[in-house]
Write a protein that holds these residues in place. Sequence first.
Motif, PDB file in Angstrom:
ATOM      1  N   CYS A 184      13.901  32.398   6.764  1.00 53.43           N
ATOM      2  CA  CYS A 184      14.674  32.985   5.656  1.00 53.43           C
ATOM      3  C   CYS A 184      14.430  34.489   5.592  1.00 53.43           C
ATOM      4  O   CYS A 184      13.384  34.973   6.033  1.00 53.43           O
ATOM      5  CB  CYS A 184      14.220  32.362   4.338  1.00 53.43           C
ATOM      6  N   GLY A 185      15.354  35.213   5.002  1.00 52.74           N
ATOM      7  CA  GLY A 185      15.139  36.642   4.746  1.00 52.74           C
ATOM      8  C   GLY A 185      14.079  36.792   3.660  1.00 52.74           C
ATOM      9  O   GLY A 185      13.863  35.879   2.845  1.00 52.74           O
ATOM     10  N   ARG A 241      16.645  47.247   8.240  1.00 51.02           N
ATOM     11  CA  ARG A 241      16.189  46.745   6.945  1.00 51.02           C
ATOM     12  C   ARG A 241      16.549  47.757   5.859  1.00 51.02           C
ATOM     13  O   ARG A 241      15.750  48.645   5.529  1.00 51.02           O
ATOM     14  CB  ARG A 241      14.687  46.486   6.990  1.00 51.02           C
ATOM     15  N   GLY A 245      13.966  38.207   0.929  1.00 48.51           N
ATOM     16  CA  GLY A 245      14.354  38.178  -0.483  1.00 48.51           C
ATOM     17  C   GLY A 245      14.901  36.834  -0.942  1.00 48.51           C
ATOM     18  O   GLY A 245      15.395  36.710  -2.067  1.00 48.51           O
ATOM     19  N   MET A 284       9.210  40.893   4.480  1.00 47.93           N
ATOM     20  CA  MET A 284       9.704  41.478   5.734  1.00 47.93           C
ATOM     21  C   MET A 284       8.500  41.839   6.624  1.00 47.93           C
ATOM     22  O   MET A 284       7.495  42.341   6.128  1.00 47.93           O
ATOM     23  CB  MET A 284      10.478  42.780   5.438  1.00 47.93           C
ATOM     24  N   ILE A 312      23.697  43.207   8.700  1.00 45.57           N
ATOM     25  CA  ILE A 312      23.149  43.273   7.333  1.00 45.57           C
ATOM     26  C   ILE A 312      23.180  44.697   6.767  1.00 45.57           C
ATOM     27  O   ILE A 312      23.625  44.885   5.639  1.00 45.57           O
ATOM     28  CB  ILE A 312      21.748  42.634   7.300  1.00 45.57           C
ATOM     29  N   PHE A 369      25.107  45.674   3.251  1.00 48.93           N
ATOM     30  CA  PHE A 369      24.503  46.436   2.142  1.00 48.93           C
ATOM     31  C   PHE A 369      25.295  47.722   1.895  1.00 48.93           C
ATOM     32  O   PHE A 369      25.570  48.082   0.751  1.00 48.93           O
ATOM     33  CB  PHE A 369      23.050  46.812   2.467  1.00 48.93           C
ATOM     34  N   PHE A 378      25.335  40.858  -0.717  1.00 53.39           N
ATOM     35  CA  PHE A 378      24.478  40.262   0.308  1.00 53.39           C
ATOM     36  C   PHE A 378      23.781  39.019  -0.241  1.00 53.39           C
ATOM     37  O   PHE A 378      23.713  37.977   0.422  1.00 53.39           O
ATOM     38  CB  PHE A 378      23.432  41.277   0.809  1.00 53.39           C
ATOM     39  N   ASP A 381      19.410  35.254   8.355  1.00 57.73           N
ATOM     40  CA  ASP A 381      20.053  36.577   8.424  1.00 57.73           C
ATOM     41  C   ASP A 381      21.145  36.600   9.498  1.00 57.73           C
ATOM     42  O   ASP A 381      22.208  37.198   9.317  1.00 57.73           O
ATOM     43  CB  ASP A 381      19.026  37.669   8.723  1.00 57.73           C
ATOM     44  N   LYS A 436       8.416  35.943  10.486  1.00 61.02           N
ATOM     45  CA  LYS A 436       9.131  34.666  10.262  1.00 61.02           C
ATOM     46  C   LYS A 436      10.031  34.278  11.448  1.00 61.02           C
ATOM     47  O   LYS A 436      10.065  33.111  11.854  1.00 61.02           O
ATOM     48  CB  LYS A 436       9.991  34.742   8.985  1.00 61.02           C
TER      49      LYS A 436
HETATM   50  C1  S3P Z   1      15.413  41.355   2.934  1.00 62.64           C
HETATM   51  C2  S3P Z   1      14.837  40.947   4.114  1.00 62.64           C
HETATM   52  C3  S3P Z   1      15.581  40.923   5.378  1.00 62.64           C
HETATM   53  C4  S3P Z   1      17.088  40.768   5.135  1.00 62.64           C
HETATM   54  C5  S3P Z   1      17.564  41.814   4.173  1.00 62.64           C
HETATM   55  C6  S3P Z   1      16.844  41.737   2.822  1.00 62.64           C
HETATM   56  C7  S3P Z   1      14.563  41.362   1.708  1.00 62.64           C
HETATM   57  O1  S3P Z   1      15.117  39.855   6.208  1.00 62.64           O
HETATM   58  O2  S3P Z   1      17.374  39.485   4.647  1.00 62.64           O
HETATM   59  O3  S3P Z   1      17.367  43.068   4.767  1.00 62.64           O
HETATM   60  O4  S3P Z   1      15.120  41.428   0.596  1.00 62.64           O
HETATM   61  O5  S3P Z   1      13.317  41.280   1.835  1.00 62.64           O
HETATM   62  P1  S3P Z   1      13.676  39.888   6.952  1.00 62.64           P
HETATM   63  O6  S3P Z   1      12.645  39.413   5.973  1.00 62.64           O
HETATM   64  O7  S3P Z   1      13.869  38.914   8.076  1.00 62.64           O
HETATM   65  O8  S3P Z   1      13.437  41.282   7.418  1.00 62.64           O
END
Ligand code: S3P
Length: 176
Positions: free
Chosen positions: A78-79, A119, A81, A11, A45, A49, A57, A34, A15
């Motif tokens: 991509c997010g 977040r 995670g 995060m 998001i 959660f 999620f 996302d 990206k």
């Molecule tokens: C997450 C990152 C977020 C989003 C969610 C979970 C993570 O995206 O997918 O809050 O697990 O690192 P960004 O990396 O765009 O903030």
Amino acid sequence: MKTSLALIGFMGTGKTVVGRRLAAELGKTFIELDEEIEKAAGKTIPDIFHDSGEASFRKMEAAAVKKYAGKKNLVIACGGGVVLDELNTLQLKQECVIVCLSASLQDILKRVEGDKNNRPLLDVPDRESRIKELWERRRPLYENAADLAIDTSGIDAPGVVQKILSALRKYESNHQ
Ligand code: S3P
């Protein structure tokens, strides 16, 4: 040859901003996973959660990956995670060169400051410790998934785009 790119990384590594510019530069379609998850779920998001938990999620995230991973000529942001599920990484690898963005802890803290509400994983009193803990756990996953690793520390978005384009040219000349 692969025609799409996937941007992965922690995060706050840029990206989305970088992905949008990169897509414009390359004449490809930009997809923010996302945003796709939010559209499909009909909620934000943080609400996903809050209402259904992280595991739900992650299922939605896997579905979004499945939908876009094999498509041609995309730049997919991509997010952070996404790499937690190895299947996501394997699916992305079919059609995407995977570019991992990294940044210093200081840069990450600065970039995520103020959007605690967006977040959920950083919605804690001690964000620095949380970032360090998540980063340590995820680092090997990012490293394993990445075809290209780009350090963005101290570089603005246009500079990061140029760095990616030059790394990509080298990568492509070695993977004809
Ligand atoms: C997450 C990152 C977020 C989003 C969610 C979970 C993570 O995206 O997918 O809050 O697990 O690192 P960004 O990396 O765009 O903030």
